[in-house]
Design a protein around this motif. Structure first.
Motif, PDB file in Angstrom:
ATOM      1  N   ARG A  67     -10.906  10.034  -3.920  1.00  0.00           N
ATOM      2  CA  ARG A  67     -10.372   8.919  -3.138  1.00  0.00           C
ATOM      3  C   ARG A  67     -10.614   7.582  -3.845  1.00  0.00           C
ATOM      4  O   ARG A  67      -9.778   6.675  -3.797  1.00  0.00           O
ATOM      5  CB  ARG A  67     -11.030   8.892  -1.760  1.00  0.00           C
ATOM      6  N   GLY A  71      -7.781   4.881  -5.007  1.00  0.00           N
ATOM      7  CA  GLY A  71      -7.784   3.445  -4.747  1.00  0.00           C
ATOM      8  C   GLY A  71      -7.572   2.635  -6.002  1.00  0.00           C
ATOM      9  O   GLY A  71      -6.871   1.620  -6.004  1.00  0.00           O
ATOM     10  N   THR A 117      -8.849   7.897   4.187  1.00  0.00           N
ATOM     11  CA  THR A 117      -8.083   6.809   3.570  1.00  0.00           C
ATOM     12  C   THR A 117      -8.904   5.532   3.426  1.00  0.00           C
ATOM     13  O   THR A 117      -8.645   4.719   2.528  1.00  0.00           O
ATOM     14  CB  THR A 117      -6.829   6.514   4.409  1.00  0.00           C
ATOM     15  N   GLU A 120     -10.246   5.040   0.011  1.00  0.00           N
ATOM     16  CA  GLU A 120      -9.225   4.570  -0.925  1.00  0.00           C
ATOM     17  C   GLU A 120      -8.999   3.060  -0.781  1.00  0.00           C
ATOM     18  O   GLU A 120      -8.887   2.339  -1.777  1.00  0.00           O
ATOM     19  CB  GLU A 120      -7.920   5.325  -0.657  1.00  0.00           C
TER      20      GLU A 120
END
Length: 262
Positions: A67, A71, A117, A120
């Protein structure tokens, strides 16, 4: 206990002095011709961060690092999408004091405790905050100093006045964060970015005559976000330049360069 506090204070002061010394030492002229390409991480062979965080179970660190790298890729994609053919291409890494690997590790530290998420998004903002901060410090400090800024200035507008690519990049990142199903406070994000923007001319040797003005603005921005009964409010005093304040405007200025706030 006294000795421990003394050692901690000395260590903190040494850290601040070293950061200030190397930042001033590496300030360059405001010239976009200084932008140079750097070696980029191979997307197909990105290393996991297991060696740096051996105490974290390997199955967890693998998921988190995936993750974190997502990002980073989002950050780089936003930069690429904000470019145009009429201007100099800007690389993903511009820092004169931090290695690209250091930013990766900080992104991991700042986001490893989040979920899905949000990891990220946190990673993307660490990369983006460092990138913009390098711009403000090394290339746009004088231009920012010459702008007639209000305390609550519009971040997107000011970024657009510096370079339309920055405004495009900012809007894409904010939209991505706002549309995700994770906690996101745009007001606090903009407060942190305002302080990062004015941090450029607040420290640059090329805008020394503006240092005091931006220290006062930084003081007002912080007080404007604090409840009058908040303990930090009493440390700063009710007005900029207050001689009775425990934390002076000069020391308060150093907090404007903290990526953690973003």
């Amino acid at each position: 206990m006294f000795l421990l506090n003394y050692i901690i204070n000395v260590a903190m002061l040494a850290g601040v002095l070293l950061t200030f010394f190397y930042t001033v030492r590496h300030h360059g002229e405001e010239d976009e011709s200084e932008f140079t390409d750097v070696d980029l991480i191979d997307e197909e062979n990105k290393p996991l961060l297991c060696p740096a965080y051996g105490k974290i179970p390997e199955d967890i660190i693998a998921k988190v690092s995936e993750r974190v790298f997502a990002g980073e890729l989002k950050f780089r994609r936003f930069i690429l999408e904000s470019q145009n053919q009429r201007s100099t291409s800007i690389p993903y890494h511009l820092s004169k004091v931090n290695a690209y690997r250091d930013i990766e590790i900080q992104a991991f530290i700042m986001s490893h405790f989040a979920q899905g998420t949000e990891i990220e998004i946190r990673s993307m903002w660490v990369y983006l905050a460092h990138w913009l901060d390098d711009m403000f410090d090394n290339y746009y400090a004088v231009k920012i100093a010459d702008l007639d800024l209000e305390d609550n200035f519009d971040v997107a507008e000011v970024l657009g006045r510096l370079d339309p690519r920055f405004e495009s990049l900012w809007k894409k990142a904010v939209e991505f964060s706002s549309n995700s199903n994770t906690p996101f406070n745009k007001d606090l994000l903009e407060t942190g970015m305002r302080r990062m923007i004015i941090g450029g001319p607040m420290f640059s040797g090329r805008s020394e005559n503006h240092h005091g003005k931006f220290r006062q603005m930084n003081h007002r921005i912080i007080l404007g976000k604090l409840n009058v009964n908040h303990v930090v409010h009493s440390l700063l005093g009710s007005s900029s330049g207050n001689k009775n304040a425990i934390v002076s405007d000069r020391y308060l200025a150093y907090t404007a360069k903290v990526v953690v706030e973003i």
